[in-house]
Design an enzyme around this catalytic site. Sequence first.
Site, mmCIF file in Angstrom:
data_model
loop_
_atom_site.group_PDB
_atom_site.id
_atom_site.type_symbol
_atom_site.label_atom_id
_atom_site.label_comp_id
_atom_site.label_asym_id
_atom_site.label_seq_id
_atom_site.Cartn_x
_atom_site.Cartn_y
_atom_site.Cartn_z
ATOM 1 N N ASP A 115 -6.627 27.693 -27.029
ATOM 2 C CA ASP A 115 -6.793 26.659 -26.010
ATOM 3 C C ASP A 115 -5.705 26.743 -24.944
ATOM 4 O OD1 ASP A 115 -7.551 24.454 -24.587
ATOM 5 O OD2 ASP A 115 -6.881 22.996 -26.056
ATOM 6 N N ASP A 327 -9.328 27.578 -17.321
ATOM 7 C CA ASP A 327 -9.398 27.135 -18.702
ATOM 8 C C ASP A 327 -10.186 28.131 -19.553
ATOM 9 O OD1 ASP A 327 -9.133 25.334 -20.842
ATOM 10 O OD2 ASP A 327 -11.096 24.473 -20.434
#
Length: 453
Positions: A115, A327
């Site tokens: 992440d 992201d």
Amino acid sequence: MASKRLLCCLVLLSLAFSVSTISSRGIRLELTHVDARAALTGADRIRRAAERSHRRVNVLLGAPAPSPATPPLHSDGGGGGATSAATASVHSSTATYLVDLAIGTPPLALTAVLDTGSDLIWTQCDAPCRRCFPQPSPLYAPARSATYANLSCGSALCDHALPGSTRCSASKLSCAYYYSYGDGTSTDGVLATETFTFGSGATTVVYGVAFGCGTDNLGGTDNSSGLVGLGRGPLSLPAQLGVTRFSYCFTPFHDTTKSSPLFLGSSATLSPAARSTPFIPSPAAVPRRSSYYYLSLEGITVGDTLLPIDPAVFRLTASGRGGLIIDSGTTFTALEERAFVVFARAIAAQVALPLAAPAGSHMGLSLCFAAPEGKGPDAVRVPRVVFHFDGADMELPRETVVVEDRAAGVACIGMVSARGMSVLGSMQQQNMHILYDIEGGVLSFEPANCGGL
Ligand SMILES: *[C@@H]1O[C@H](CO)[C@@H](O)[C@H](O)[C@H]1NC(C)=O
Ligand SMILES: *[C@@H]1O[C@H](CO)[C@@H](O)[C@H](O)[C@H]1NC(C)=O
């Protein structure tokens, strides 16, 4: 006071030690796409990715989480007094890529979600575990490892690294944390340090990595045992390894045979032809967004037309609203609604084919075209799309813009509309080698054959 300072120094020393282990060679890790392991195909995979992207943007925004069925238990009976503050913060998660690593001595293999939108590294812990979701490998148990140590409160990482998410136990000997991701995933336990082993062939062993030993966890729908944060804060993996750069290269989603490489440290390099754009400082006003990698998107070209989008639509405000982040956990790029509307109109005008019924939406995506009579979705011609970042144009090849449902004869644009912020998703990062130069404060990228790196 003196002992507190001494503890800080010890932590810093152990971090400094890991620095010298890494910087010489760098580390290569293999990432796998969650759906590759789940063996989903076609439209189901796209639908799942679209749902995840919508959810993810809300999570990144810190929108209220769906309330958990049971309130979090607090694993230390101490009552440090900061419990309500510790449960308030929401961070980003939702899996797209998984990474394999090992924890402890002897090393125990574990699969974690990667992440870039958060910092903490954590795994489910049998210390003992009060609530653990099913995971593919045996639970990690601190008692069976020779290198586990609690991180004490008073240490810099306990006191400052997760604002509002940690508190001292009554005994002052351990640092309790509670971290919630807003997609239903949360972890509650103590911060500790461990030996981590990275890589499969030539492994790199790193001592004293701070991580969350989670004894009360929710989530786990992605078949992992925890999470590895690559965000901008002090607890993230790059920060703890002391590396100043990392890069990854996502192989095409349809290719489930090849993993995607992640390079940490000196092995993360691009050619001189790579383009670079500066990271924008994260907003100080919103602590949970301080982990995000913000970029400056100045405009979008569709075909030969620079779209009439007010650049303020993509700007990060002083109060931490708006902006665009890159992201790894969002699949489909999300554009702020005011920009998406202009983008969608330009695409529709230039594709000049009927929108797929109903009303152009299919597989959770809102801009879909029916293939021309008697032809497959690959016959849908889509104009070139260029994202103009500050100092660097990113031209998106068709396969990173279009998703096809052959069975339905439909081609969709793999981007979604969002309110509150924009996100450059992993679909638009396929076959692009992307380097996060943390020290230089820039993101660099170049087209690449990721499976061949
Ligand atoms: C979970 O992971 C295991 C091992 O990595 C794999 O065999 C299994 O198919 C995965 N299941 C799902 C639902 O992803
Ligand atoms: C770490 O802290 C926990 C919670 O305070 C405690 O139960 C455990 O015994 C400690 N473990 C070690 C190895 O110090």
